[in-house]
Write an enzyme that holds these catalytic residues in place. Structure first.
Site, PDB file in Angstrom:
ATOM      1  CD  GLU A  61      -3.148   1.020   2.375  1.00 41.69           C
ATOM      2  OE1 GLU A  61      -3.286   1.943   2.897  1.00 41.69           O
ATOM      3  OE2 GLU A  61      -2.996  -0.302   2.773  1.00 41.69           O
ATOM      4  CG  ASP A  62       1.549   2.821   3.131  1.00 43.18           C
ATOM      5  OD1 ASP A  62       0.688   3.270   2.354  1.00 43.18           O
ATOM      6  OD2 ASP A  62       1.572   2.740   4.422  1.00 43.18           O
TER       7      ASP A  62
END
Length: 623
Positions: free
Chosen positions: A85-86
């Site tokens: 996600e990051d």
């Protein structure tokens, strides 16, 4: 900065130490490799608090490893849960290094970035999480570990973010933990949510609880010492512990009971956790026998509150919770709640579905949540969540002794749909503990319920107000959709029936309201806005009935009421919703409400009643 990175390394090493006790050397190395990848991926990132971001994945892995005792793959995914996600790493990168299982878990807990959302970002995220239950409940456990650490460190966020995250937690994550049997996670999540949503109330209740703890400490210590000595003297190996309730739990009781803090019962409870006794080791029910023996010792020492026993050993909660609850009077004249359970039951109450993988329960849980997740309507989805992730459950029984688990406050109609959707659709009445009741009757734990059915029953919209379970709500909505829908509304003044001479009036929004042609409101509308008049056909159908009222005036005589009722039941085959009679100086006035399909059916009923001896007049009450 050296100190904080040294602290991170110690925290990661603690995870490795915990896992080394229950996984193979190969799996332990994979856990270490997952940490190494997470540390590399997040090396330049910071949390809102300014701390290195890797603190969060390490804390989530620690919760998964130590507090939830999860397996190596799940702990690996806890370390890696934010990598995709990051950071630039992909799910394929995770799959190449750690295999399909870890990649799947990481993928499920990775929020999807979209240009537009089907409902809202939050609702779509809930759907994604619940969809994973169909495949593996471990994905939920990673998400709960993630949420638990976020809530523990929420003080670094802005107030608006605190409210958003706390609201999600209270609505979704805390009830989800409860349904999975993770009571300690549920309790901490909902309490942290309350702390950030309502800090003033939280602080006040925390202060009152501390004052109550100090006030009751002496009597409680004496009570526990007496228990310990009595059990030891009778050969029961057990330990006792006091569990003090959290501010949120007290607040919820205050709201549900409508009382103040001083009148909330049982602000703590005592756990008696025993080892099954060897004298019954050849019994299949050794745990239960020890629990009952313990109960008999303690109820011989202290007065038992009548009706306070709850046997969750024989009748576990929906998520597998087992214990024997009883309330006893301490020497200070205060009722104490005791939970008597074995070491196995105690561990299971902490770890829930993680240690007790009841496949039948898991499959039922999956099917309910899966059906909710498939809902395309955001409102229905959230309503389904609310009714499925309920806080407390009850168990009711069929006449054959089959247990049906329902949310607290469920009705006999919920029970009927849980037994079988066809029984729910045709439910006419219930017998609760042998007593005849309407299907809207609220059930209590231990009730024996029999459902009476009729092929002539037609589900009504108001039934949606009686039910709490998603299964019943969903089934009722589908049944109501299948019924023919009117394209117009009926005037509340004249209440026209199918077969009446009617006329319609269309408003600015395109809605059509139906009136009898003699309705004063229709005459007024026709004179004011004749262009809104619409010709309509209002035909009767077998699926729909309409409530009407009639007034009967008659001369009193023996068996008059019996003849009127006989006319309804035997001749017209109708039911009654209300019957009121009044006799004054030999003149009887009778008001009857009943359902009909059409104006012709109403007229036939009026004609049939009119010829009953001594009946003078029968007229319809239109308003």
């Amino acid at each position: 900065m050296e100190d904080i990175y040294a602290q991170i390394e110690r925290s990661a090493q603690h995870v490795f130490d915990v896992m080394s006790k229950r996984v193979s050397p190969e799996d332990l190395q994979r856990v270490k490799d997952a940490y190494a990848l997470a540390a590399e991926a997040h090396k330049d990132q910071k949390r809102k608090s300014g701390e290195p971001y890797i603190i969060h994945p390490v804390a989530v892995a620690a919760i998964a490893a130590e507090e939830l005792e999860l397996d190596a793959n799940t702990v690996c995914s806890a370390f890696l849960h934010d990598v995709v996600e990051d950071t630039p790493y992909t799910v394929e990168d995770i799959r190449d290094r750690f295999g399909n299982d870890v990649a799947f878990l990481v993928d499920v807990v990775t929020k999807r970035k979209k240009k537009s959302y089907e409902n809202t970002k939050q609702v779509d995220n809930y759907k994604q999480i619940l969809d994973s239950v169909h495949y593996d409940v471990r994905a939920l456990l990673v998400k709960l570990s993630d949420r638990l650490h976020n809530m523990r460190t929420l003080d670094s966020m802005r107030p608006d973010k605190q409210m958003k995250i706390a609201g999600e937690t209270d609505f979704f994550y805390a009830p989800l933990a409860g349904r999975l049997g993770l009571y300690h996670v549920k309790s901490e999540l909902e309490n942290l949510s309350f702390r950030y949503r309502c800090p003033r109330e939280y602080d006040q209740l925390e202060r009152l609880l501390e004052e109550d703890r100090k006030r009751t400490d002496g009597a409680l210590r004496t009570f526990i010492e007496t228990i310990d000595k009595a059990l030891a003297a009778n050969g029961v190996t057990a330990r006792t512990e006091v569990r003090y309730r959290k501010p949120y739990s007290i607040w919820r009781d205050m709201k549900e009971s409508g009382c103040d803090f001083a009148h909330v019962d049982f602000k703590h409870y005592v756990r008696v956790i025993y080892e099954p006794m060897s004298r019954w080791e050849d019994h299949d029910s050794v745990e239960k026998d020890t629990a009952l023996y313990t109960y008999s010792i303690l109820s011989g020492l202290f007065k038992e509150r009548p009706g306070s026993v709850s046997n969750y050993i024989d009748n576990p909660k929906d998520n597998g919770y087992q214990s024997f609850h009883v309330r006893l009077l301490n020497k200070a004249g205060v009722w104490e709640e005791l939970h008597i359970s074995s070491e196995r039951m105690h561990r299971n109450s902490k770890l829930g579905c993680i240690v007790e993988r009841d496949e039948q329960w898991l499959e039922r849980f999956r099917s309910v949540l899966q059906s909710i997740a498939e809902s395309s309507d955001g409102f229905l989805f959230m309503e389904g969540l609310n009714s499925s992730l309920y806080n407390e459950d009850i168990i009711a029984f069929t006449p054959h002794g089959k247990g049906i688990i329902l949310p607290k406050g469920a009705s006999a109609l919920d029970f009927a749909f849980e037994v079988h959707s066809d029984i729910g659709a045709r439910a006419q009445y219930a017998r609760v503990n042998g007593k005849l009741c309407p299907v809207s009757t609220r059930l209590h734990r231990g009730d024996c319920v029999e459902i009476g059915v009729s092929d002539n029953m037609i589900p009504r919209p108001e039934w949606l107000n009686y039910v709490k379970t998603y299964k019943a709500k969903n089934a009722l909505r589908e049944l109501l959709r299948q019924q023919e829908k009117l394209e117009f509304m009926r005037c509340p003044v004249c209440n026209p029936l199918p077969g009446d001479e009617v006329i319609g009036f269309r408003d600015d929004a395109g809605r059509i309201t139906l009136h009898s042609r003699h309705c004063p409101e229709a005459i007024k509308l026709a004179s004011e806005n004749g262009d809104s008049i619409v010709a309509v056909k209002f035909e009767p159908t077998d699926a729909l009935t309409y409530s009407v009222s009639i007034k009967i005036t008659a001369i009193d005589r023996y068996h008059l009421l019996r003849d009127i009722i006989d006319c309804f039941v035997e001749k017209q085959h109708l039911s009654m919703n209300r019957l009121e009679t009044n006799t004054h100086e030999q003149i009887v006035t009778c008001i009857i409400d009943f359902p009909v399909h059409s104006a012709d059916e109403l007229q036939s009923t009026i004609d049939s009643i009119s010829i009953i001896p001594n009946v003078d007049e029968v007229q319809r009450i239109e308003n």
